[in-house]
Design a protein around this motif. Structure first.
Motif, mmCIF file in Angstrom:
data_model
loop_
_atom_site.group_PDB
_atom_site.id
_atom_site.type_symbol
_atom_site.label_atom_id
_atom_site.label_comp_id
_atom_site.label_asym_id
_atom_site.label_seq_id
_atom_site.Cartn_x
_atom_site.Cartn_y
_atom_site.Cartn_z
ATOM 1 N N ASN A 1 0.812 -1.226 0.000
ATOM 2 C CA ASN A 1 0.000 0.000 0.000
ATOM 3 C C ASN A 1 0.843 1.272 0.000
ATOM 4 O O ASN A 1 0.307 2.375 0.171
ATOM 5 N N GLY A 2 2.153 1.126 -0.184
ATOM 6 C CA GLY A 2 3.007 2.301 -0.306
ATOM 7 C C GLY A 2 2.667 3.062 -1.577
ATOM 8 O O GLY A 2 2.116 2.516 -2.535
ATOM 9 N N ILE A 3 2.986 4.366 -1.597
ATOM 10 C CA ILE A 3 2.625 5.232 -2.711
ATOM 11 C C ILE A 3 3.849 5.502 -3.589
ATOM 12 O O ILE A 3 4.909 5.913 -3.086
ATOM 13 N N PHE A 4 3.702 5.253 -4.875
ATOM 14 C CA PHE A 4 4.722 5.580 -5.862
ATOM 15 C C PHE A 4 4.266 6.845 -6.589
ATOM 16 O O PHE A 4 3.163 6.894 -7.128
ATOM 17 N N MET A 5 5.113 7.869 -6.569
ATOM 18 C CA MET A 5 4.744 9.166 -7.110
ATOM 19 C C MET A 5 5.779 9.582 -8.152
ATOM 20 O O MET A 5 6.971 9.665 -7.854
ATOM 21 N N MET A 6 5.322 9.809 -9.387
ATOM 22 C CA MET A 6 6.226 10.191 -10.473
ATOM 23 C C MET A 6 5.797 11.509 -11.089
ATOM 24 O O MET A 6 4.610 11.792 -11.212
ATOM 25 N N ILE A 7 6.774 12.289 -11.507
ATOM 26 C CA ILE A 7 6.545 13.395 -12.436
ATOM 27 C C ILE A 7 7.283 13.003 -13.708
ATOM 28 O O ILE A 7 8.489 12.751 -13.676
ATOM 29 N N GLU A 8 6.544 12.899 -14.803
ATOM 30 C CA GLU A 8 7.157 12.427 -16.049
ATOM 31 C C GLU A 8 6.627 13.217 -17.238
ATOM 32 O O GLU A 8 5.439 13.576 -17.290
ATOM 33 N N GLY A 9 7.504 13.486 -18.189
ATOM 34 C CA GLY A 9 7.070 14.042 -19.457
ATOM 35 C C GLY A 9 6.257 13.008 -20.212
ATOM 36 O O GLY A 9 6.705 11.872 -20.377
ATOM 37 N N PHE B 1 0.860 -2.401 -9.752
ATOM 38 C CA PHE B 1 0.443 -1.175 -9.070
ATOM 39 C C PHE B 1 -1.054 -0.983 -9.310
ATOM 40 O O PHE B 1 -1.574 -1.316 -10.369
ATOM 41 N N ARG B 2 -1.733 -0.433 -8.342
ATOM 42 C CA ARG B 2 -3.187 -0.283 -8.443
ATOM 43 C C ARG B 2 -3.584 1.148 -8.066
ATOM 44 O O ARG B 2 -2.745 1.939 -7.645
ATOM 45 N N ARG B 3 -4.884 1.446 -8.249
ATOM 46 C CA ARG B 3 -5.424 2.774 -7.934
ATOM 47 C C ARG B 3 -4.544 3.875 -8.550
ATOM 48 O O ARG B 3 -4.077 4.792 -7.876
ATOM 49 N N ILE B 4 -4.317 3.748 -9.840
ATOM 50 C CA ILE B 4 -3.425 4.660 -10.560
ATOM 51 C C ILE B 4 -4.135 5.976 -10.838
ATOM 52 O O ILE B 4 -5.255 5.999 -11.364
ATOM 53 N N ILE B 5 -3.503 7.077 -10.481
ATOM 54 C CA ILE B 5 -4.055 8.423 -10.696
ATOM 55 C C ILE B 5 -3.063 9.180 -11.578
ATOM 56 O O ILE B 5 -1.875 9.258 -11.261
ATOM 57 N N ILE B 6 -3.548 9.736 -12.675
ATOM 58 C CA ILE B 6 -2.691 10.525 -13.564
ATOM 59 C C ILE B 6 -3.259 11.922 -13.687
ATOM 60 O O ILE B 6 -4.373 12.118 -14.185
ATOM 61 N N LYS B 7 -2.519 12.888 -13.209
ATOM 62 C CA LYS B 7 -2.905 14.295 -13.304
ATOM 63 C C LYS B 7 -2.188 14.868 -14.522
ATOM 64 O O LYS B 7 -1.015 15.220 -14.476
ATOM 65 N N ASP B 8 -2.904 14.934 -15.646
ATOM 66 C CA ASP B 8 -2.323 15.325 -16.931
ATOM 67 C C ASP B 8 -2.551 16.821 -17.158
ATOM 68 O O ASP B 8 -3.680 17.276 -17.274
ATOM 69 N N ASN B 9 -1.445 17.560 -17.205
ATOM 70 C CA ASN B 9 -1.535 18.999 -17.451
ATOM 71 C C ASN B 9 -1.664 19.231 -18.949
ATOM 72 O O ASN B 9 -0.706 19.103 -19.696
ATOM 73 N N LEU C 1 1.658 14.329 -13.455
ATOM 74 C CA LEU C 1 1.894 13.765 -12.131
ATOM 75 C C LEU C 1 1.172 12.424 -12.072
ATOM 76 O O LEU C 1 -0.008 12.337 -12.399
ATOM 77 N N ILE C 2 1.903 11.377 -11.680
ATOM 78 C CA ILE C 2 1.354 10.019 -11.677
ATOM 79 C C ILE C 2 1.501 9.430 -10.271
ATOM 80 O O ILE C 2 2.590 9.444 -9.699
ATOM 81 N N LEU C 3 0.403 8.923 -9.723
ATOM 82 C CA LEU C 3 0.415 8.263 -8.424
ATOM 83 C C LEU C 3 -0.093 6.833 -8.583
ATOM 84 O O LEU C 3 -0.998 6.575 -9.386
ATOM 85 N N ALA C 4 0.482 5.916 -7.816
ATOM 86 C CA ALA C 4 0.028 4.523 -7.849
ATOM 87 C C ALA C 4 0.342 3.872 -6.512
ATOM 88 O O ALA C 4 1.258 4.284 -5.797
#
Length: 762
Positions: free
Chosen positions: A308-316, A363-371, A378-381
């Motif tokens: 249940n740890g959170i993986f947080m990415m900022i990616e082009g 990875f589950r519950r993937i959230i992608i905040k697309d600007n 911003l990607i969270l999983a």
């Protein structure tokens, strides 16, 4: 159902994003304003390299590459530059041909190229928020001629004198990145708040930032979470030592909860001193795309995360020409091998492919905040807690046990690639499985060359041993060196198994010796053939330290000296060969195994410029009658950096053994319990002696004695000097650099002759 932590973060993130987007009126850098300038710089660079000067000229893509003398490692970069020129109307790409257009001879274009310096000044004055981008483009594109032809390293251009100043202003003032960094900082703060409010057990919450670089993300995160400092540990990691020094100098004193440590995402993190399943949050800003294989990288990252740890990415997640033009000449930009996931001519992934590969890796519950306005997301999983391990290693990172797909389940199957129909022979699958496990790949192209996969002579012996054991055969290493792809070796095994006229000799397994040998006193055993040869050569007065095998490793982070020394002593107690001396008994060279051998870790403190002198005095001749044939030195460079030097006599070690000893030492230092070795080296020596006494071996000996009954031919190499009658160990090491172009040609020559670069130089 109660909302999970990440679901609550998602809801609050949406509210926060609406607020920041409506409340932040700072101007965003519009890189479209410098597109024409960048295109003209690029066209001018091609002109300087003798290309695309005249309209209507047709040249093959490969022919133009050769004419411009671009070295092979930049072929992908070259394709991306052609794509930019094509979209800019300077060329047209027709199949495999490149056709220059009339635009390249337009007076307006030629005049603009002639006055690029004036254009730069004008743009800088009109768009002051773009000055750092304009400068970076000018410096990078202006160096293409030297970099693409192998005369200069791209890193020397982007990081002059190892300085980050050139790119620092771009990253630290980049609004699109800052918006995502602010969102990431908000998410981390929100996570900490929820965890501390919800039955907090007092255990520190651990955050791992990978590829922290110059702290573009770190600064905003630390500012947001400063009130939680008593409850957190923040690991600031990077592959570059200079970035770690920068991080520690910038944040260390004011943030005592921070740890600064090197982390290479291409390697097993546990073997680098990181604990498995120990981090609550992993943060990665613009770094995951810069690895060779996204799937493997995600697997390694996930091993570090708690369930249940959170993986947080900022990616082009979109390609912009600025990034390609500025950073395309860095080797890391083109490291990727998984083109199926990447955007065209770029290492980035689309948001759809990020979602796909994260789901694939558990990875589950993937959230992608697309600007939509920018090019980054911003990607969270959330980790599902099911851990994969490296092929060829067990859960604790020990080698030799093979991989596991979902660690608790079955052995990992190596995926074969290369055939369009996806059909492979049974022997290709068996050989590919062995290659993949030992080389550390989840998938292998059956047409890839063994050396291109990172193989060497030591790994080849491991592979061959595994093949001989799997098939129950006795194949010589020379057979493998003739067939350096899975498809070739698979076909060889097809033929070998069909050929009943060439029966394989199945050698008996090596068994542990449980009692003393007849004819030998207690504790004394025969030596192996290799040990006998080295013993004789070592008796020469001139030998000195010629048979010392020395390995030096940098240790990052604080070191517990007593634990370090005790781990080495445990290693000596664990392996009889490290407690062995050598002597003559009744005219025979023998090895004597001692129940104990006194070992002490040597220690020194020094500045880096004194290291060579210290190591020279540390490496000294061995008396083969006095164990152990092992010495270790720990040199303190500063409070968090040491040099670890291991020096062992060749009579008890080789290249493969050194690697295994270092792996075991690392595991012991980390507090792991290693299984008791099933056999010791003396067991092999006795086994080898027994095989030599068989009838089959006597026939082999008779054959070679007959072949060389007259004389043994002398190896007559074209030397500069006459071979001396008496062997000496005089020599020197000469270090020089060769160009990237020459390196590529030498590699190709080695491949064509089925040999290694090392053998080619010899």
């Amino acid at each position: 159902r109660q909302e999970t932590v990440i679901e609550k973060i998602a809801h609050r993130l949406e509210e926060y994003s609406i607020f920041t987007e409506t409340g932040n009126d700072a101007p965003e850098a519009d890189l479209s304003q410098v597109e024409e300038y960048a295109l003209l710089l690029l066209l001018n660079a091609f002109h300087e390299m003798g290309a695309i000067r005249q309209a209507g000229v047709t040249c093959s893509r490969a022919g133009l590459l050769e004419a411009m003398k671009i070295i092979p490692k930049y072929e992908r970069f070259y394709d991306s530059l052609l794509d930019i020129l094509d979209r800019g109307g300077c060329i047209e790409i027709e199949g495999d041909n490149v056709v220059s257009t009339g635009k390249v001879e337009e007076p307006y274009i030629l005049e603009r190229i002639k006055n690029l310096d004036e254009m730069k000044i004008s743009l800088s004055q009109e768009y002051p928020q773009l000055v750092q981008y304009i400068n970076l483009l000018d410096v990078c594109i202006g160096s293409y001629k030297d970099v693409l032809t192998g005369k200069e390293l791209g890193t020397n251009i982007v990081f002059p004198n190892s300085s980050t100043e050139l790119i620092e202003s771009v990253y630290k003032d980049e609004k699109n990145s800052d918006n995502n960094n602010l969102l990431a900082a908000f998410c981390i703060e929100n996570y900490l708040q929820q965890r501390l409010d919800n039955k907090y057990n007092g255990e520190k919450l651990r955050i791992l930032e990978v590829g922290a670089g110059i702290g573009g993300t770190t600064t905003l995160v630390l500012d947001r979470i400063k009130n939680y400092s008593p409850h957190i540990e923040y690991y600031y990691t990077d592959l570059s030592a200079s970035f770690l020094v920068y991080g520690e100098n910038t944040y260390g004193k004011s943030h005592p909860f921070m740890v600064f440590k090197k982390l290479d995402l291409e390697k097993d993190a546990q073997m680098q001193g990181f604990e498995e399943e120990s981090f609550d949050i992993v943060l990665a800003a613009n770094v995951i795309h810069a690895t060779k294989n996204i799937r493997n990288t995600l697997k390694r990252v996930k091993r570090l995360m708690k369930t249940n740890g959170i993986f947080m990415m900022i990616e082009g997640t979109r390609v912009i020409d600025f990034s390609t033009l500025a950073f395309g000449m860095l080797d890391g930009w083109w490291l990727y091998e998984d083109e199926d996931l990447r955007l065209k001519n770029a290492p980035m992934l689309s948001t759809d492919n990020w979602r796909k590969v994260l789901t694939e890796k558990g990875f589950r519950r993937i959230i992608i905040k697309d600007n939509k306005k920018g090019y980054q997301s911003l990607i969270l999983a959330e980790s599902d807690g099911i851990v994969e391990v490296e092929a060829g290693k067990d859960r604790k990172g020990n080698t030799g046990t093979g991989g596991t797909a979902r660690e608790r389940k079955n052995r990992s199957e190596v995926l074969l690639k290369g055939r369009q129909n996806g059909i492979y022979t049974p022997n290709e699958m068996r050989v590919g499985q062995i290659w993949g496990e030992i080389l550390g790949f989840d998938e292998i192209n059956i047409f890839d060359n063994y050396y291109d996969l990172g193989g060497d002579s030591i790994i080849a012996m491991k592979i061959l041993n595994a093949i001989n054991k799997t098939y129950g055969v006795n194949i010589d290493i020379s057979e493998m060196m003739k067939r350096l792809t899975v498809v070739e070796f698979g076909a060889y095994m097809d033929g070998r198994l069909r050929d009943s006229e060439v029966p394989d000799v199945k050698l008996p397994d090596i068994e542990p010796v449980s009692k003393e040998l007849e004819g030998y006193p207690e504790g004394i055993y025969p030596v192996s053939f290799a040990q006998r040869r080295i013993f004789i050569l070592s008796q020469l007065d001139e030998a000195g330290t010629s048979y010392n095998v020395t390995e030096g490793l940098t240790v990052d982070g604080p070191v517990d000296f007593r634990r370090f020394e005790n781990s080495l002593r445990e290693l000596v107690n664990r392996h009889e060969i490290l407690r062995t001396s050598f002597e003559l008994y009744d005219g025979e060279i023998v090895q004597r195994i001692h129940k104990e051998a006194l070992f002490n870790l040597e220690y020194a403190e020094a500045e880096e410029n004194k290291i060579n002198d210290i190591v020279k005095s540390f490496v000294r001749p061995y008396d083969l009658k006095k164990p152990p044939m092992l010495r270790a030195l720990l040199v303190k460079l500063d409070s968090k950096r040491h040099l670890f030097v291991l020096d062992i006599h060749h009579i008890i070690t080789d290249g493969m053994t050194m690697n295994l000893l270092i792996e075991e030492f690392t595991a012991l230092y980390m507090g792991e319990n290693l299984p008791v070795p099933k056999i010791q080296y003396k067991d092999f020596s006795i086994w080898q002696k027994q095989q030599y006494e068989t009838e089959a071996m006597k026939e082999q000996e008779k054959y070679w004695m007959d072949v060389y009954s007259d004389s043994i031919p002398l190896l007559d190499m074209p030397l500069d000097y006459k071979r001396p009658d008496k062997r000496t160990f005089n020599g020197d090491r000469v270090i020089f650099n060769i160009s990237g172009d020459l390196t590529s040609r030498l590699n190709n020559l080695a491949r064509r002759n089925n040999t290694t670069l090392n053998n080619l130089f010899v």
